[in-house]
Design a protein around this motif. Structure first.
Motif, PDB file in Angstrom:
ATOM      1  N   LEU A   1      -8.763   0.627   8.923  1.00  0.00           N
ATOM      2  CA  LEU A   1      -7.780   0.769   8.281  1.00  0.00           C
ATOM      3  C   LEU A   1      -7.801   1.283   6.947  1.00  0.00           C
ATOM      4  O   LEU A   1      -6.915   2.162   6.180  1.00  0.00           O
ATOM      5  CB  LEU A   1      -6.675  -0.415   8.484  1.00  0.00           C
ATOM      6  N   LYS A   2      -8.908   0.550   6.391  1.00  0.00           N
ATOM      7  CA  LYS A   2      -9.069   1.002   5.106  1.00  0.00           C
ATOM      8  C   LYS A   2      -9.502   2.454   4.797  1.00  0.00           C
ATOM      9  O   LYS A   2      -9.249   3.149   3.736  1.00  0.00           O
ATOM     10  CB  LYS A   2     -10.391   0.129   4.497  1.00  0.00           C
ATOM     11  N   PHE A   3     -10.039   3.051   5.754  1.00  0.00           N
ATOM     12  CA  PHE A   3     -10.476   4.334   5.857  1.00  0.00           C
ATOM     13  C   PHE A   3      -9.230   5.295   5.899  1.00  0.00           C
ATOM     14  O   PHE A   3      -9.286   6.281   5.139  1.00  0.00           O
ATOM     15  CB  PHE A   3     -11.535   4.719   7.227  1.00  0.00           C
ATOM     16  N   LEU A   4      -8.369   5.116   6.784  1.00  0.00           N
ATOM     17  CA  LEU A   4      -6.991   5.912   6.941  1.00  0.00           C
ATOM     18  C   LEU A   4      -6.307   5.692   5.451  1.00  0.00           C
ATOM     19  O   LEU A   4      -5.786   6.710   4.986  1.00  0.00           O
ATOM     20  CB  LEU A   4      -6.268   5.023   8.013  1.00  0.00           C
ATOM     21  N   LEU A   5      -6.494   4.490   4.858  1.00  0.00           N
ATOM     22  CA  LEU A   5      -5.659   4.515   3.664  1.00  0.00           C
ATOM     23  C   LEU A   5      -6.327   5.218   2.558  1.00  0.00           C
ATOM     24  O   LEU A   5      -5.619   5.853   1.847  1.00  0.00           O
ATOM     25  CB  LEU A   5      -5.716   2.874   3.234  1.00  0.00           C
ATOM     26  N   ILE A   6      -7.547   5.480   2.448  1.00  0.00           N
ATOM     27  CA  ILE A   6      -8.202   6.024   1.790  1.00  0.00           C
ATOM     28  C   ILE A   6      -8.136   7.697   1.871  1.00  0.00           C
ATOM     29  O   ILE A   6      -7.745   8.366   0.807  1.00  0.00           O
ATOM     30  CB  ILE A   6      -9.884   6.019   1.531  1.00  0.00           C
ATOM     31  N   ILE A   7      -8.126   8.334   2.839  1.00  0.00           N
ATOM     32  CA  ILE A   7      -8.028   9.749   3.157  1.00  0.00           C
ATOM     33  C   ILE A   7      -6.720  10.161   3.090  1.00  0.00           C
ATOM     34  O   ILE A   7      -6.249  11.391   2.823  1.00  0.00           O
ATOM     35  CB  ILE A   7      -8.383  10.100   4.893  1.00  0.00           C
ATOM     36  N   LEU A   8      -5.723   8.999   3.061  1.00  0.00           N
ATOM     37  CA  LEU A   8      -4.061   9.254   2.988  1.00  0.00           C
ATOM     38  C   LEU A   8      -3.799   9.725   1.477  1.00  0.00           C
ATOM     39  O   LEU A   8      -3.081  10.431   0.969  1.00  0.00           O
ATOM     40  CB  LEU A   8      -3.189   8.226   3.243  1.00  0.00           C
ATOM     41  N   GLY A   9      -4.907   9.495   0.666  1.00  0.00           N
ATOM     42  CA  GLY A   9      -4.955   9.822  -0.784  1.00  0.00           C
ATOM     43  C   GLY A   9      -5.446  10.897  -1.094  1.00  0.00           C
ATOM     44  O   GLY A   9      -5.663  11.391  -2.420  1.00  0.00           O
ATOM     45  N   ASP A  10      -6.237  11.398  -0.047  1.00  0.00           N
ATOM     46  CA  ASP A  10      -7.279  12.695  -0.496  1.00  0.00           C
ATOM     47  C   ASP A  10      -6.198  14.012  -0.092  1.00  0.00           C
ATOM     48  O   ASP A  10      -5.344  13.991   0.557  1.00  0.00           O
ATOM     49  CB  ASP A  10      -8.499  12.726   0.851  1.00  0.00           C
ATOM     50  N   THR A  11      -6.787  15.001  -0.862  1.00  0.00           N
ATOM     51  CA  THR A  11      -6.014  16.206  -0.833  1.00  0.00           C
ATOM     52  C   THR A  11      -5.723  16.972   0.553  1.00  0.00           C
ATOM     53  O   THR A  11      -4.377  17.226   0.305  1.00  0.00           O
ATOM     54  CB  THR A  11      -6.603  17.490  -1.692  1.00  0.00           C
ATOM     55  N   PRO A  12      -6.566  16.792   1.482  1.00  0.00           N
ATOM     56  CA  PRO A  12      -5.919  17.420   2.885  1.00  0.00           C
ATOM     57  C   PRO A  12      -4.853  16.818   3.306  1.00  0.00           C
ATOM     58  O   PRO A  12      -4.141  17.238   4.266  1.00  0.00           O
ATOM     59  CB  PRO A  12      -7.130  17.593   3.659  1.00  0.00           C
TER      60      PRO A  12
END
Length: 729
Positions: A155-166
């Motif tokens: 879940l932490k990983f998903l939270l981080i990538i949701l803030g990434d440009t793609p």
């Protein structure tokens, strides 16, 4: 009507009460605790559900019960009220299930303004807060920890990538598809967690944890594969950028280069799997930033586009590498994104020499601003005394009103349109020799369009004592008012209430000013004459006139040339410019700053005169010309003042630190960043765009602020440029 959680939140701060739910788990206690519900309330406040049907009704009942529990003073009834509260909570908690899925935007919810990735990210953040609280409980078995920790990390990983440009470019079909997959997985996790938190059966509890683990982990793995594919697809969409504004400083690249260099030289073991890629990115970014260092002076759109792309790239790289260094992003994702970054920068590097050749740019480091800048501009700290032209008659007239007249407390007002110099005149009167000799105490506060009574009282008290602000912040409003009243009682005092917009501010404070027969005076400055009329029937109103053309020209000459004589070739065009300022001292000061920072050429002055003549007169148009002539490195620093409250004094140390952290300050090997930032501030002050509020003992600037008219323009441009978002309460 907005939902209120005041008394419920107060109860949630005490874990003891919620031990009732888990007092004996074998008898059916919930795992749900006070901190869990606090997390939910914070999540709901963020979404602001002003009207949410049955849920709102239940929550209001809980709040009413919490109020009775908090306000009860009868110990005999305490147990009955506590039991009732727990019963209400028992019926309320199961209703929370609908909030364990990602909310769908509705007209009456502020979440309708959120993008999909933001809604999903907010929901996952809520789940993580609950799960981390749960995993921190002492009585958990190793079984639960083993089963739930992998879910936490995923879940932490998903939270981080949701803030990434793609995943922020939500208008793309490819992004929408992957966000739908992530949202579906987050919903499944939410429903499972809800069932687990509210189960009252130990056997069922264990089963839910095991099923959640076995069902969700394979799905997380599938989603990660789709994330990989999406990042590869997105890397081919290099025309998609996420910048907010062209004014974001490119100097952020310097801080990223420093961080990459630190990782390469000091954290080699951490980046062993991606060291070659990070080294390549560092070398490529260094080449590009060296090439682009001062391209803004060329005013070439293609070069500026490259600059903005490089800035975006730096922000993207910093975001992911920081999370990797914190151990929250796996190597495979960083490897994938580093490849994206290197490819993006390669396209920028390829474009730069071609653009330079096409436009015949031989040297990118030509001048220091969009205009031709004078080499003789004074970069020293401005002197304390402001240049004041005119107002001699007004100064003497108002000074006499202050020291003469009736024995009773009297209100004297200076009114006029913005930019006429009301505050400047008030400062002159505040320090006038006759005022200093006449009054026992002098006090000052700035009211502004929006004000707080406590803040005004603190500002007034601080102007009359050496006590630190922290001492006053601890006091209640009435205590502050009483303190002020006692200090002024039987004293002859003079109070300036600067920039007062409506009479309510006076009504909120007047009770704290003694009405002794001591010939005390209150001085208002206001753009609204009605304020003075409503405040007092026997007050005196002084309306400031505009400067004459000759006075405007006199002020302009002093601002541009100091004590030196104006060269003959500038006389005619200078007077033309002075006429265009329409008698406003603030406009004269702004234009004078533009001229002072130009090379002294008549043709350049003619261009300024032509620009001013083209406006249908509005004072903000003249001020905007000052902004347009700012060097590009100063523009984000100027617009940053829009983040501060109007008329508020800003500590310089804090401001410079914020500029540096935002990446607005250009790196200089021979100077500290703090020194360069201070030079930026001094230049803004010299350009009459920022004002000195307080000085240090060495005459340096301790605090600064901005004229309200300049602040209005700053706010307007910041919004137009999408430099910041203003959230209305």
């Amino acid at each position: 009507m907005d939902l209120s959680f005041k008394y419920l939140s107060e109860i949630l701060e005490s874990r003891d009460l919620f031990l009732h739910f888990d007092r004996d788990r074998r008898k059916g206690g919930f795992r749900w605790k006070g901190p869990h519900l606090s997390a939910l309330l914070r999540y709901l406040i963020k979404l602001r559900p002003n009207n949410h049907g049955r849920f709102s009704d239940l929550l209001r009942k809980v709040e009413e019960s919490a109020y009775r529990l908090c306000k009860n003073t009868n110990s005999a009834k305490q147990w009955v009220i506590s039991v009732h509260f727990l019963q209400v909570m028992g019926s309320f908690l199961p209703e929370l299930r609908e909030f364990f899925t990602v909310p769908k935007p509705k007209k009456n919810l502020s979440c309708s303004t959120f993008k999909t990735n933001e809604l999903v990210a907010s929901f996952i953040d809520f789940l993580l807060e609950n799960l981390e609280e749960f995993l921190g409980q002492r009585y958990l078995s190793r079984f639960f920890t083993v089963k739930m920790n992998p879910l936490l990390q995923n879940l932490k990983f998903l939270l981080i990538i949701l803030g990434d440009t793609p995943f922020r470019c939500t208008e793309l079909k490819e992004t929408k598809n992957i966000l739908a997959e992530i949202e579906s997985l987050a919903n499944e996790a939410g429903i499972s967690f809800h069932s687990f938190f509210f189960t009252t059966n130990l056997v069922k509890e264990t089963k839910i944890a095991e099923v959640t683990h076995s069902l969700l982990l394979p799905k997380f793995k599938m989603v990660k594969e789709k994330i990989k594919k999406h990042c590869i697809t997105f890397s081919n969409l290099l025309s998609v950028t996420t910048r907010n504004t062209a004014l974001d400083s490119i100097f952020i690249v310097d801080s990223v280069l420093d961080y990459l260099n630190y990782l390469i030289n000091n954290k080699a073991s951490l980046i062993v799997d991606v060291k070659d890629q990070i080294t390549t990115l560092h070398e490529d970014l260094h080449f590009s930033i060296s090439f682009l260092r001062d391209i803004e002076v060329q005013q070439n759109q293609e070069l500026i586009e490259c600059q903005m792309q490089l800035k975006d790239l730096a922000y993207e790289a910093e975001y992911i590498i920081n999370w990797f260094a914190a151990g929250e992003v796996p190597v495979w994702y960083l490897t994938l994104r580093l490849s994206n970054f290197i490819q993006k920068n390669k396209l920028i590097r390829t474009a730069l020499p071609e653009i330079k050749l096409n436009y015949g740019i031989n040297s990118l480091e030509v001048v220091k601003s969009p205009c031709q800048v004078s080499s003789q501009v004074d970069r020293s700290i401005p002197m304390v005394d402001e240049i004041i032209v005119g107002m001699k008659d007004e100064t003497m007239q108002i000074a006499n009103q202050l020291v003469r007249g009736p024995d009773h407390l009297q209100i004297i007002s200076i009114t006029g349109m913005p930019g006429l110099g009301k505050t400047t005149l008030a400062k002159k009167l505040y320090n006038h020799s006759s005022v200093l000799n006449h009054f026992d105490m002098r006090l000052w506060c700035v009211v502004s369009q929006t004000y707080e009574r406590k803040r005004l009282l603190i500002d007034i008290l601080r102007s009359m004592t050496n006590l630190k602000e922290d001492k006053f912040l601890e006091m209640e409003v009435e205590e502050l008012g009483e303190n002020l009243y006692k200090n002024l009682k039987e004293r002859r005092y003079f109070v300036v209430m600067d920039d007062i917009w409506n009479v309510e501010a006076w009504h909120d404070l007047k009770m704290y000013f003694p009405k002794d027969e001591t010939r005390s005076r209150i001085l208002f400055t206001s753009r609204n004459k009605e304020v003075a009329l409503e405040a007092s029937s026997d007050g005196i109103i002084n309306e400031l006139p505009f400067l004459s053309v000759d006075e405007c020209w006199d002020l302009l000459q002093q601002k541009v040339f100091g004590k030196a004589l104006c060269p003959r070739e500038f006389l005619d065009v200078g007077k033309q410019i002075a006429t265009c300022c329409k008698g406003l001292p603030l406009a004269v000061s702004g234009i004078a700053a533009v001229l002072a920072n130009m090379e002294k050429k008549e043709s350049l002055w003619q261009e300024v005169a032509a620009s001013l003549s083209s406006y249908i007169f509005k004072e903000q148009d003249i001020l905007e010309l000052s902004y347009k002539h700012l060097p590009i490195n100063l523009k984000p620093c100027f617009l940053y003042f829009s983040a501060f409250e109007e008329d508020r004094e800003i500590p310089v140390k804090k401001l410079l630190s914020l500029w540096i952290s935002e990446g607005f300050i250009q790196k200089n090997e021979d100077k500290r960043s703090e020194d360069v930032a201070e030079e930026y501030l001094i230049e803004l002050i010299n350009r009459s765009m920022v004002q000195v509020a307080k000085r240090r003992s060495d005459n340096g600037v301790k605090a600064c602020n901005m004229h309200d008219l300049m602040h209005d323009m700053c706010m307007r441009i910041a919004k137009e440029e999408n430099f910041l978002n203003v959230i209305e309460e």
